[in-house]
Design a protein around this motif. Structure first.
Motif, PDB file in Angstrom:
ATOM      1  N   THR A  97     -42.803 -10.136 141.743  1.00  0.00           N
ATOM      2  CA  THR A  97     -42.338  -8.981 142.519  1.00  0.00           C
ATOM      3  C   THR A  97     -40.878  -9.168 142.934  1.00  0.00           C
ATOM      4  O   THR A  97     -40.065  -8.251 142.802  1.00  0.00           O
ATOM      5  CB  THR A  97     -43.242  -8.790 143.760  1.00  0.00           C
ATOM      6  N   ALA A 126     -43.448  -4.615 149.370  1.00  0.00           N
ATOM      7  CA  ALA A 126     -43.660  -5.518 148.229  1.00  0.00           C
ATOM      8  C   ALA A 126     -44.931  -6.346 148.437  1.00  0.00           C
ATOM      9  O   ALA A 126     -45.103  -7.392 147.809  1.00  0.00           O
ATOM     10  CB  ALA A 126     -42.444  -6.420 148.073  1.00  0.00           C
ATOM     11  N   HIS A 139     -50.111  -3.087 148.097  1.00  0.00           N
ATOM     12  CA  HIS A 139     -49.076  -3.598 147.179  1.00  0.00           C
ATOM     13  C   HIS A 139     -48.807  -2.443 146.206  1.00  0.00           C
ATOM     14  O   HIS A 139     -49.223  -2.464 145.048  1.00  0.00           O
ATOM     15  CB  HIS A 139     -49.611  -4.837 146.465  1.00  0.00           C
ATOM     16  N   GLN A 162     -47.381  -2.762 142.615  1.00  0.00           N
ATOM     17  CA  GLN A 162     -48.309  -3.419 141.689  1.00  0.00           C
ATOM     18  C   GLN A 162     -49.290  -2.396 141.116  1.00  0.00           C
ATOM     19  O   GLN A 162     -49.544  -2.363 139.907  1.00  0.00           O
ATOM     20  CB  GLN A 162     -49.076  -4.542 142.412  1.00  0.00           C
TER      21      GLN A 162
END
Ligand code: CP
Length: 314
Positions: free
Chosen positions: A55, A125, A132, A135
């Motif tokens: 990330t 993040a 998240h 993601q």
């Protein structure tokens, strides 16, 4: 939206907008010498209060490929270590007029709290067990590219659901896009009242994987188990580790995903993780850069159209 704090507030068409813009960056990312200028003149600060490889690196690359000035705060070397609070740290950085703040924090809700105190657009993040969002967006883009659609798929999310912000953001996103989401894992690693999210819950891997289009594996997140029940890795692999025999229950064309970091031989057999015919783990990483470019570009457009007054906090 002013910030990207989670998937929860996003409408399906907004998710599609992010994915479509990200798709347009995939080719550019394969020729990284070509730079875009959409974030030129903007300052991006990355604040990671918890470890990260994917990330952190992809947010940094995404900002640089779009022409932003990118600064990575080393939180281990920051004045947090001298007792400065998260909010005082955020106010201090806010006074330097960043435009985009990318924040990872071990506590659920910490990023939302920080977003209330700063002028910048905040991108979550990963906060504790909460969300998240980038993601889930990169996973969605990977699924859409591999399966040709992002609806009416059967997706099995397997493993430590209870401690996973990745599972939470994914099940919200995949549910919004009208997929059938199954959660597979031991009852001890399943959140309470999870059925309220409209998901199916299985404690048997073979049953949970039966006919699945997508098999998404998760790491045992021991750092969030607070000294509670931690399964034996050997026993866990035997019952819940993805191996060829268990994967054979999914559709023959099922893809295997993992957000990383991966523990080979615990939640997944290394041979499956490396099988280029089944595993899309590297594609997930690649899509991570494109999705973060798209998310920052869309927030930057809002900043330019409706800039916040610079002195709202004083
Ligand atoms: N998937 C993910 O968030 O990985 P990192 O912790 O390495 O950023």
């Amino acid at each position: 939206h002013r910030h990207l704090l989670g998937i929860e507030p996003l409408a399906p068409d907004e998710i599609t907008t992010v994915l479509d813009l990200a798709e347009s960056y995939v080719d550019l990312n394969r020729q990284p010498k070509k730079r875009s200028k959409v974030l030129q003149g903007l300052t991006q600060i990355n604040m990671f209060f918890e470890n990260s490889t994917r990330t952190q690196a992809s947010f940094e690359l995404a900002g640089k490929r779009l022409g932003a000035d990118v600064m990575n705060m080393s939180m281990q070397a920051s004045s947090i270590k001298k007792g400065e609070t998260l909010i005082d740290t955020a106010l201090t950085l806010n006074a330097m007029h960043p435009d985009l703040l990318v924040v990872r924090h071990p506590h659920s809700g910490a990023v939302n709290l920080l977003a209330e105190k700063v002028n910048a657009a905040v991108l979550n993040a990963g906060d504790g067990k909460h969300e998240h969002p980038t993601q889930a967006l990169l996973d969605a883009l990977t699924i859409r590219r591999e399966k040709g659609r992002l609806h009416r798929l059967t997706i099995a999310i397997c493993g430590d659901i209870a401690h996973s912000r990745v599972a939470r953001s994914n099940l919200i996103l995949l549910g919004k896009m009208e997929n059938r989401v199954r959660l597979v894992g031991p009852a001890t690693l399943m959140p309470s009242r999870i059925e309220e999210f409209g998901v199916e819950v299985y404690d048997d891997m073979r049953e949970g994987l039966e006919g699945a289009d997508v098999v998404m594996m998760l790491r045992l997140q021991k750092e969030r188990m607070d000294g509670g029940f931690i399964p034996s890795e050997r026993e866990y692999y035997h019952r819940y580790g993805l191996d060829a025999e268990k994967l054979a229950h999914a559709r023959p064309d099922a893809i295997v995903m993992h957000p990383g970091p991966m523990n080979r031989g615990v939640e997944i057999d290394g041979t499956i993780a490396d099988d280029i015919n089944r595993s899309v783990i590297q594609e997930q990483v690649e899509m991570g850069v494109a999705v973060r470019m798209a998310a920052m570009e869309l927030l930057a457009r809002n900043l330019r159209e409706a800039p916040e007054p610079r002195n709202v906090l004083v």
